[in-house]
Each structure stands twice: as C-alpha cells, then as structure tokens.
Design a protein around this motif. Structure first.
Motif, short mmCIF file in Angstrom:
data_model
loop_
_atom_site.label_atom_id
_atom_site.label_comp_id
_atom_site.label_asym_id
_atom_site.label_seq_id
_atom_site.Cartn_x
_atom_site.Cartn_y
_atom_site.Cartn_z
N MET A 185 0.85 -1.19 0.00
CA MET A 185 0.00 0.00 0.00
C MET A 185 0.89 1.24 0.00
O MET A 185 1.79 1.37 0.83
CB MET A 185 -0.92 0.02 1.22
CG MET A 185 -2.06 -0.98 1.13
SD MET A 185 -3.45 -0.51 2.19
CE MET A 185 -4.02 0.98 1.40
N ASP B 174 0.79 5.50 -0.10
CA ASP B 174 0.03 6.75 -0.01
C ASP B 174 0.77 7.79 -0.85
O ASP B 174 1.85 8.25 -0.49
CB ASP B 174 -0.06 7.21 1.44
CG ASP B 174 -0.97 8.42 1.63
OD1 ASP B 174 -1.20 9.14 0.63
OD2 ASP B 174 -1.43 8.65 2.75
N HIS C 37 -10.08 -3.76 -1.46
CA HIS C 37 -9.39 -2.49 -1.20
C HIS C 37 -10.15 -1.30 -1.78
O HIS C 37 -10.14 -0.21 -1.19
CB HIS C 37 -7.97 -2.55 -1.78
CG HIS C 37 -6.98 -3.13 -0.83
ND1 HIS C 37 -5.74 -2.58 -0.59
CD2 HIS C 37 -7.05 -4.23 -0.03
CE1 HIS C 37 -5.09 -3.31 0.30
NE2 HIS C 37 -5.86 -4.32 0.65
N TYR D 259 -10.64 1.45 0.82
CA TYR D 259 -9.67 2.54 0.70
C TYR D 259 -9.90 3.44 -0.51
O TYR D 259 -9.19 4.44 -0.66
CB TYR D 259 -8.25 1.97 0.62
CG TYR D 259 -7.88 1.06 1.77
CD1 TYR D 259 -7.71 1.55 3.05
CD2 TYR D 259 -7.70 -0.31 1.55
CE1 TYR D 259 -7.37 0.71 4.11
CE2 TYR D 259 -7.35 -1.17 2.59
CZ TYR D 259 -7.19 -0.65 3.87
OH TYR D 259 -6.85 -1.49 4.90
N ASP D 260 -10.83 3.08 -1.40
CA ASP D 260 -11.01 3.82 -2.65
C ASP D 260 -9.68 3.91 -3.40
O ASP D 260 -9.26 4.98 -3.85
CB ASP D 260 -11.58 5.21 -2.39
CG ASP D 260 -12.03 5.90 -3.68
OD1 ASP D 260 -12.31 5.20 -4.66
OD2 ASP D 260 -12.07 7.15 -3.70
N SER D 261 -9.01 2.79 -3.54
CA SER D 261 -7.66 2.73 -4.09
C SER D 261 -7.66 2.33 -5.55
O SER D 261 -8.61 1.75 -6.07
CB SER D 261 -6.82 1.73 -3.28
OG SER D 261 -7.46 0.46 -3.27
N SER E 32 -1.39 -1.17 -4.12
CA SER E 32 -2.64 -0.47 -3.87
C SER E 32 -2.31 0.99 -3.55
O SER E 32 -1.62 1.27 -2.57
CB SER E 32 -3.37 -1.13 -2.69
OG SER E 32 -4.70 -0.68 -2.58
N VAL F 196 -3.29 4.87 -2.66
CA VAL F 196 -4.28 5.77 -2.06
C VAL F 196 -3.68 7.17 -2.01
O VAL F 196 -2.49 7.36 -2.26
CB VAL F 196 -4.68 5.32 -0.64
CG1 VAL F 196 -5.34 3.95 -0.67
CG2 VAL F 196 -3.46 5.29 0.28
#
Length: 410
Positions: free
Chosen positions: A9, A11, A37, A41-43, A95, A97
């Motif tokens: 993940m 960011d 996800h 997480y709106d990923s 992923s 975000v």
C-alpha cells in the motif's frame, strides 16, 4: 509458495507505504483483493495472480482494478505481459491511495532483499509530454533515463498522457524494454479510464517497477505437459499453438492477428461510417467490404505486416506473437476499426496517423475512436461546423464516390 498474498500500500500524498498480508483462501488474487481495497480505501490497484512468472501462457498479465471514472463503478482492466516484471517485486498487488500534491512519478524496486524501495518524485509533466516521442512515450523514456540505472534487470514502466489530465477515459500505457530501450510493442490497460484515475485522483503520471526477486515459479514443463495431455491429449506448447492460431497466423485466411482475421471474416457484418452501414442492404455492405477492406485496407496490412513477419509478443514468453507491427505502428483490430472504417478511414497510412496520435495522448483508443466517428458524422451532416473542431472541411462520410486513399486522409 507463500501461503499469503502480499499487498504494497502506497500513499501518494505522503510517500508512506506498508505491506499487508492476506491468507490464500480468503482471497485468491488481484481482482478479489482489488475489490476489497476499492471498497475500503477507494484505491487504484494493480497486480498479478498466483501463477505469475510461470510458464503458463497468459499468466503474466497485469490486472488493474478500482473505481472507474468513466463507468462509475468497480472495473477490471488488464495489460498483456507487464506482470512478468512485476513478479520480480515479490508481491502480489500494489494499492495506491491519496494524491500527490503535484504531478509525480512512483519508483518501485526490490534489490536482493525483502525491502521494496519506494520513492515519489515530482515531474514537470507538461515539458516531458512535449519532448522526444511525446506523450506517453516520452514519459517512459524520461523515467527510464532517470531511474533505469538503478535496476539490475530491465524494469517496466506505466505511463499516462495528456488524455488522462482532461478526460475520464485516459488509458495506462507500457512497453517491454529491450537492451535499454523502450520498444514499439506498447500494451495498454485501456478500458475503465484508469489512466485518468491514476493522474487525477492520485497525482501519478508514471510508475516504474522491477527487481531481482526470484520466487519458486512453476517452470516444470514435464508436469505441465502431463496435465495438458490428460485434459487436451496434447502437450502444453501444442495446445498453446492451436489456441493462438488467430493471433499468430491462420492459414485458412492467409493472415494473422485480430486485425487480419477479423477483417478477413467480417464480410456483411462490417460496420462503417459511425454505424450508418447498419441501415444498408447486405449487398451494399458486402461491396464495401470487398472494395475498401479486402482489396485495400486488409491487403495493405497483409503485404506490409504479415508477409514481412513484423510481429512480437507483449513481453510474455508465449508463442502467439500477437503484436503485429508496421515499423513503429502497432496494429490491433479494435483501434484500427474505430479509428478506421467506423470513422470513415479505409487506408492504413491515414489510420496509422490518427491511431498513433491517440496513443501518444494516452487515450483509450476504442473509446476515442467512437467519439471521433460520431464527430465526423456530426460534421458531415452539418450539425457541427468544421471550424468548431479545428478542421478545414467536411469529411467524405459515404461510400458514394469515396476515394479510398485521399478521402481517408480528410
């Protein structure tokens, strides 16, 4: 094989990253984890399945998932061959975000160890898009120049173009790197507008990834052959060759690839001039197919691409060699149909120019072809003035008196 699926993940807003592990059984691959996800997480997610890196044909596609800006729902798109290098990261999914504050690039590298190097750097994207080969291609060249020396093995790059900045159907482009150079065999995650999502939602214009990680991929061809012989009475390679005949070369039609075989067999099902052909008689469609397609558009393709064997694979070690080329122009049926006969273009030179321009900007070629064909009909019918689209004259948008070379260029 590891009993867990590993997700990196990232960011994009802060550069913070972490690894999350999921047990195999609860989840099985990039689609179900991507769905999970996306909901939480709106990923934007991309990764490979459990067989990535193996000898099984088709196992090395890179799968993208997330909320689609143009379909307004969860969507899945895939890119040929790009999963082979991704497997060297030693993870199953990335992923993303958050949103980088300025257009940026993401660097991922795993170099002889467990740790994945993660780096987010700003990029003067508009200057890059205007340089070199321009658009998605210049961004790949820029990232290879900046980061390429950090990799022991040749990496892979995902890039977006200007279309991702201003539309909801921008695509993600990639191409295999051979001997330190970006090849012309570009591959795409086209459907779903994930290029637009990557740039507008997460602020990322490009991602470069690769590494030296080697896992225990399935490479025992004898075992695979026994499975295929039990199921298909053929060895894996023989079944693979049989299944990919259309994409390689079909002796029944003396052509190959989706463009060649589809156009050889369409006949009265040909669709042209923004679907106006559906209102014609079968005889009229057959006449257009014979005169404009078989005797010219398809003939050019066969002479220039098939007979000269300009064909490559997408980066995956398979026998299909489905990427058909004419120099720097890659030929697939769908874009050369929407930005071909559907848009009133029946000459390869004209189709090459418009397809390459759309690819350079990073459009989903099928979607932009549908838009262009509609606009051409609107101009031809007088609903839109040519000057409103920045063109000088109306297109010839009917088979009556149509010159297959000069009118295709208008």
């Amino acid at each position: 094989m590891d009993a867990t699926l590993k997700v990196l993940m990232v960011d994009a807003a802060t550069g913070f990253y972490k690894i999350i592990r999921y047990p195999i059984g609860k989840y099985f691959g990039p689609v179900d984890i991507g769905f999970h996800h996306s909901n939480i997480y709106d990923s934007l997610n991309f990764g490979t399945g459990l067989l990535a890196g193996s000898i099984f044909p088709g196992s090395n596609r890179l799968i993208f998932t997330g909320y689609s800006p143009c379909w307004a729902g969860f969507y899945i798109s895939s890119m040929g061959g790009a999963g082979l290098v991704f497997d060297n990261l030693g993870i199953n999914l990335v992923s993303i975000v958050g949103r980088a504050p300025v257009p940026s690039t993401l660097y991922l590298n795993r170099n002889h160890g467990e740790e994945i190097e993660v780096e987010i750097q700003p990029v003067d994207i508009h200057d890059v898009w205007r340089s070199g080969r321009q658009g998605v291609y210049s961004l790949m060249e820029h990232m290879l120049e900046v980061y390429g020396s950090r990799y022991e093995n040749e990496p892979r790059i995902l890039s977006v173009g200007q279309a991702s900045a201003v539309t909801d159907f921008g695509a993600i482009c990639s191409a295999p790197i051979r001997n330190g150079e970006i090849t012309y065999v570009d591959t795409w995650a086209g459907r779903g507008g994930f290029g637009s999502r990557m740039y507008q939602k997460h602020g990322l214009a490009g991602i470069i990834y690769g590494g030296t990680y080697i896992d225990q991929d399935f490479r025992d061809r004898n075992v695979a052959d026994s499975w295929f012989e039990d199921r298909f009475k053929k060895k894996m390679a023989a079944k693979d060759i049989e299944a990919t005949t259309k994409y390689r070369y079909d002796e029944n039609f003396l052509t190959g690839g989706t463009l060649g075989v589809n156009y050889a067999t369409l006949k009265g099902n040909i669709i042209a001039f923004n679907y106006k052909s559906i209102y014609w008689s079968e005889a009229e469609r057959l006449e257009l197919h014979k005169k404009f397609i078989v005797d010219h558009y398809l003939k050019q393709f066969n002479e220039e691409t098939i007979q000269t064997k300009q064909q490559k694979n997408c980066g995956e070690p398979c026998v299909a060699v489905c990427k058909k080329l004419n120099g720097k122009y890659k030929k697939d049926y769908e874009p050369y149909q929407t930005m071909g006969p559907l848009s009133g273009i029946f000459d390869q030179r004209a189709a090459e120019l418009v397809n390459h321009k759309a690819d350079t900007y990073g459009f989903d070629a099928i979607s932009i072809g549908g838009v262009l064909s509609w606009l051409m009909e609107c101009v031809a019918e007088g609903h839109i003035k040519p000057s409103e689209l920045g063109i000088k004259e109306k297109p010839v948008f009917s088979p009556d008196g149509f010159d297959v070379v000069s009118d295709s260029m208008k």
